[in-house]
Design a protein around this motif. Structure first.
Motif, mmCIF file in Angstrom:
data_model
loop_
_atom_site.group_PDB
_atom_site.id
_atom_site.type_symbol
_atom_site.label_atom_id
_atom_site.label_comp_id
_atom_site.label_asym_id
_atom_site.label_seq_id
_atom_site.Cartn_x
_atom_site.Cartn_y
_atom_site.Cartn_z
ATOM 1 N N LYS A 1 -35.644 -51.387 14.143
ATOM 2 C CA LYS A 1 -34.764 -52.509 14.458
ATOM 3 C C LYS A 1 -34.888 -52.912 15.913
ATOM 4 O O LYS A 1 -35.380 -52.154 16.739
ATOM 5 C CB LYS A 1 -33.306 -52.217 14.102
ATOM 6 C CG LYS A 1 -32.690 -51.029 14.780
ATOM 7 C CD LYS A 1 -31.259 -50.851 14.288
ATOM 8 C CE LYS A 1 -31.187 -50.245 12.887
ATOM 9 N NZ LYS A 1 -30.264 -50.868 12.014
ATOM 10 N N VAL A 2 -34.452 -54.137 16.190
ATOM 11 C CA VAL A 2 -34.430 -54.627 17.557
ATOM 12 C C VAL A 2 -32.975 -54.621 18.022
ATOM 13 O O VAL A 2 -32.077 -55.012 17.286
ATOM 14 C CB VAL A 2 -34.964 -56.073 17.642
ATOM 15 C CG1 VAL A 2 -34.925 -56.578 19.085
ATOM 16 C CG2 VAL A 2 -36.375 -56.169 17.096
ATOM 17 N N ALA B 1 -43.069 -44.064 14.226
ATOM 18 C CA ALA B 1 -42.580 -43.179 15.281
ATOM 19 C C ALA B 1 -41.075 -42.945 15.145
ATOM 20 O O ALA B 1 -40.471 -42.324 16.003
ATOM 21 C CB ALA B 1 -42.903 -43.765 16.638
ATOM 22 N N ASN B 2 -40.487 -43.470 14.076
ATOM 23 C CA ASN B 2 -39.029 -43.377 13.868
ATOM 24 C C ASN B 2 -38.239 -43.882 15.054
ATOM 25 O O ASN B 2 -37.297 -43.239 15.518
ATOM 26 C CB ASN B 2 -38.605 -41.932 13.617
ATOM 27 C CG ASN B 2 -38.919 -41.540 12.208
ATOM 28 O OD1 ASN B 2 -38.771 -42.347 11.287
ATOM 29 N ND2 ASN B 2 -39.406 -40.324 12.046
ATOM 30 N N CYS B 3 -38.664 -44.995 15.615
ATOM 31 C CA CYS B 3 -37.907 -45.441 16.768
ATOM 32 C C CYS B 3 -37.458 -46.892 16.638
ATOM 33 O O CYS B 3 -37.769 -47.584 15.674
ATOM 34 C CB CYS B 3 -38.683 -45.177 18.055
ATOM 35 S SG CYS B 3 -39.889 -46.380 18.487
ATOM 36 N N CYS B 4 -36.641 -47.312 17.582
ATOM 37 C CA CYS B 4 -36.172 -48.688 17.585
ATOM 38 C C CYS B 4 -36.504 -49.311 18.942
ATOM 39 O O CYS B 4 -36.908 -48.610 19.864
ATOM 40 C CB CYS B 4 -34.662 -48.729 17.338
ATOM 41 S SG CYS B 4 -33.742 -47.847 18.596
ATOM 42 N N TRP B 5 -36.331 -50.624 19.025
ATOM 43 C CA TRP B 5 -36.749 -51.334 20.243
ATOM 44 C C TRP B 5 -35.534 -51.910 20.953
ATOM 45 O O TRP B 5 -34.833 -52.754 20.399
ATOM 46 C CB TRP B 5 -37.715 -52.458 19.865
ATOM 47 C CG TRP B 5 -38.375 -53.105 21.045
ATOM 48 C CD1 TRP B 5 -38.457 -52.633 22.324
ATOM 49 C CD2 TRP B 5 -39.070 -54.365 21.046
ATOM 50 N NE1 TRP B 5 -39.154 -53.512 23.119
ATOM 51 C CE2 TRP B 5 -39.542 -54.573 22.373
ATOM 52 C CE3 TRP B 5 -39.349 -55.318 20.063
ATOM 53 C CZ2 TRP B 5 -40.266 -55.717 22.724
ATOM 54 C CZ3 TRP B 5 -40.071 -56.449 20.418
ATOM 55 C CH2 TRP B 5 -40.529 -56.642 21.737
ATOM 56 N N ASP C 1 -47.353 -50.460 25.161
ATOM 57 C CA ASP C 1 -47.755 -49.407 26.103
ATOM 58 C C ASP C 1 -46.910 -48.152 25.914
ATOM 59 O O ASP C 1 -47.429 -47.039 25.900
ATOM 60 C CB ASP C 1 -47.602 -49.883 27.549
ATOM 61 C CG ASP C 1 -48.658 -50.915 27.920
ATOM 62 O OD1 ASP C 1 -49.691 -50.982 27.214
ATOM 63 O OD2 ASP C 1 -48.443 -51.654 28.900
ATOM 64 N N ASP C 2 -45.611 -48.340 25.762
ATOM 65 C CA ASP C 2 -44.722 -47.196 25.559
ATOM 66 C C ASP C 2 -45.049 -46.454 24.277
ATOM 67 O O ASP C 2 -45.100 -45.231 24.240
ATOM 68 C CB ASP C 2 -43.260 -47.670 25.473
ATOM 69 C CG ASP C 2 -42.667 -47.843 26.857
ATOM 70 O OD1 ASP C 2 -43.418 -47.723 27.834
ATOM 71 O OD2 ASP C 2 -41.453 -48.112 26.942
ATOM 72 N N VAL D 1 -37.784 -47.238 22.273
ATOM 73 C CA VAL D 1 -38.602 -47.903 23.272
ATOM 74 C C VAL D 1 -37.677 -48.884 23.976
ATOM 75 O O VAL D 1 -37.075 -49.738 23.335
ATOM 76 C CB VAL D 1 -39.777 -48.657 22.618
ATOM 77 C CG1 VAL D 1 -40.438 -49.596 23.616
ATOM 78 C CG2 VAL D 1 -40.794 -47.671 22.066
ATOM 79 N N THR D 2 -37.521 -48.711 25.287
ATOM 80 C CA THR D 2 -36.650 -49.611 26.028
ATOM 81 C C THR D 2 -37.487 -50.504 26.928
ATOM 82 O O THR D 2 -38.296 -50.018 27.708
ATOM 83 C CB THR D 2 -35.641 -48.816 26.881
ATOM 84 O OG1 THR D 2 -34.848 -48.017 26.012
ATOM 85 C CG2 THR D 2 -34.728 -49.754 27.652
#
Ligand code: ADP
Ligand code: MG
Length: 431
Positions: free
Chosen positions: A195-196, A157-161, A90-91, A71-72
């Motif tokens: 992680k961020v 969601a296995n994602c990072c920010w 939102d993303d 997520v960017t």
């Protein structure tokens, strides 16, 4: 089986304003550190370095290799931390919706679904509330949208920010990031990928985010330096190879020299070379291009940037003159002649003293302050870490060098056309 691949467009190869993909080159200096930090559960990242040095591109390419999603969130000077959280939500919401439609819903836990649903409800309630007052349509952060919940949703969601240009947001808002990072660190037990990654065009990680000393070992500070000439040459070699064209070694060298550490300038000049030869996609028969291409390519580049340059130089040089010295002129000239990486106060002073032996350290301090601050378009910046002053944009240095050569000593008006001619003249001499 042969796949019928359509030929690659020049705009996918030379990408002055977007992250490079096909012409992406690995950055050995930072690669290992970045990849280690991305792979280590719980480690938060601060990526910093000169604007245009390649932070976003590097990150985008490494994340593509290591992560399913990211997520960017882009920051501006007006962003509040609450807004960043809402935008990230939102993303994620969008991701969950498409995931639920497309795949087996079992991969998303009931608890995540509940969290999403309750935040959504809260958001729509406050949205209808505030639409009564259209002029002030800022959304309120729902109490359920906590850092914990955001981390949980990202984890599932296995994602990072990724927070792009985080240095832009106000300092009071920036402090909230360190608390959020702490929460994300603690969630790594449950979600390994969470992680961020805060990205900032500044000289030190601390200018991106101020965090507590105890967090130090769990935050990786990653500096993305300007590119070395050989890295810029790799971009040119890779790009031309994909397009099946060839730049002579001398043309390649000169472009990399002129780009002054900035890959964006390298991409721009290469793109101009292609355009002026009618090359818009991968060619069928090899095209050889030589030195003669540089001049027109550079001229186009400079005329496109002339407004920015004019503004930056005029603001600095037209300062009201007080006292004996023309500080901006002395300092700009001296700095231009020193190393591309910048120079310390002593080095600049020594250079100035060659023409003005009585110029003191005090005069310098007053003069440099005005060039670094106080204007909308500062020319020079100070790197607090190395104590070196340098031009904010390498292009400024090239311009200052050109200014130096021919401009009569009495008038110091910025005539862009003359400047362009001078720069081109200098490049011709660079054999
Ligand atoms: N590793 C790389 N390989 C090829 N091109 C790159 C690389 N890194 C950056 N670029 C190019 O340089 C320009 C600036 O990169 P960007 O990532 O936007 O810098 P930053 O985020 O530090 O401001 C872009 O045109 C991009 O295509
Ligand atoms: Mg960027």
């Amino acid at each position: 089986m042969e796949d019928m691949k359509s030929s690659t467009s020049v705009y996918d190869v030379f990408t002055p304003t977007t992250p490079a993909k096909v012409s992406f080159i690995e950055r050995d200096e930072v690669n290992e550190k970045l990849v280690d930090a991305l792979r280590t559960p719980g480690t938060q990242l601060v990526v910093y370095g000169y604007s245009g040095s390649g932070k976003s591109t590097l990150l985008r390419n490494k994340l593509r290799q290591l992560y399913e999603h990211e997520v960017t969130t882009r920051c501006t000077s007006a962003s509040s931390f609450d807004q960043l959280m809402l935008s990230a939500f939102d993303d994620l919401d969008g991701y969950y919706i498409s995931e639920l439609q497309e795949k087996n819903t079992s991969s998303i836990s009931a608890s995540a679904k509940n969290t999403i649903a309750s935040i959504r409800t809260e958001l729509s309630a406050t949205a209808s509330f505030s639409s009564e007052n259209l002029a002030k349509k800022t959304r309120i952060l729902p109490p359920q949208l906590t850092a914990q919940n955001l981390a949980k949703l990202m984890g599932e969601a296995n994602c990072c920010w990724v927070l792009e240009d985080f240095h832009k947001i106000e300092e009071s808002e920036r402090t909230k990031l360190s608390q959020t990072m702490k929460v994300f660190m603690d969630m790594a037990d449950d979600y390994k990928t969470v992680k961020v990654i805060a990205v900032g065009a500044v000289d030190s990680a601390r200018q991106v985010v101020q965090y507590d000393p105890e967090m130090r070992t769990r935050i990786a500070e990653i500096h993305v330096p300007l590119m070395e000439p050989h890295e810029l040459q790799s971009i040119i070699n890779l790009g031309t190879k994909i397009l099946k064209i060839a730049f002579s070694p001398s043309l390649t060298n000169k472009i990399s020299h002129y780009a002054n550490g900035l890959p964006a300038i390298c991409h721009t000049i290469c793109l101009n070379v292609c355009q002026q030869n009618g090359i818009y996609e991968e060619v069928n028969t090899l095209v050889n291009l030589t030195d003669a291409e540089l001049e027109p390519a550079l001229e186009k580049y400079l005329s496109n940037s002339s407004d920015t340059l004019k503004m930056a130089f005029e603001a600095s040089l037209k300062q009201v003159r007080k006292g004996k010295y023309d500080h901006p002129k002395l300092i700009i000239h001296a700095l231009a002649q020193l190393s591309q990486d910048g120079a310390t106060k002593d080095e600049i002073l020594r250079k100035i003293n060659k023409v003005e032996p009585t110029y003191t350290s005090r005069s310098f301090s007053g003069g440099i302050e005005k060039l670094c601050k106080a204007q909308r378009t500062p020319l020079i910046r100070l790197d607090e870490n190395s104590g070196k002053y340098s031009f904010i944009d390498p292009l400024y240095r090239s311009f200052a060098l050109a200014l130096n050569s021919d401009e009569p000593k009495t008038s110091f008006d910025v005539n862009i056309q003359t400047l362009i001619e001078n720069v081109i003249f200098k490049i011709r001499e660079l054999q």
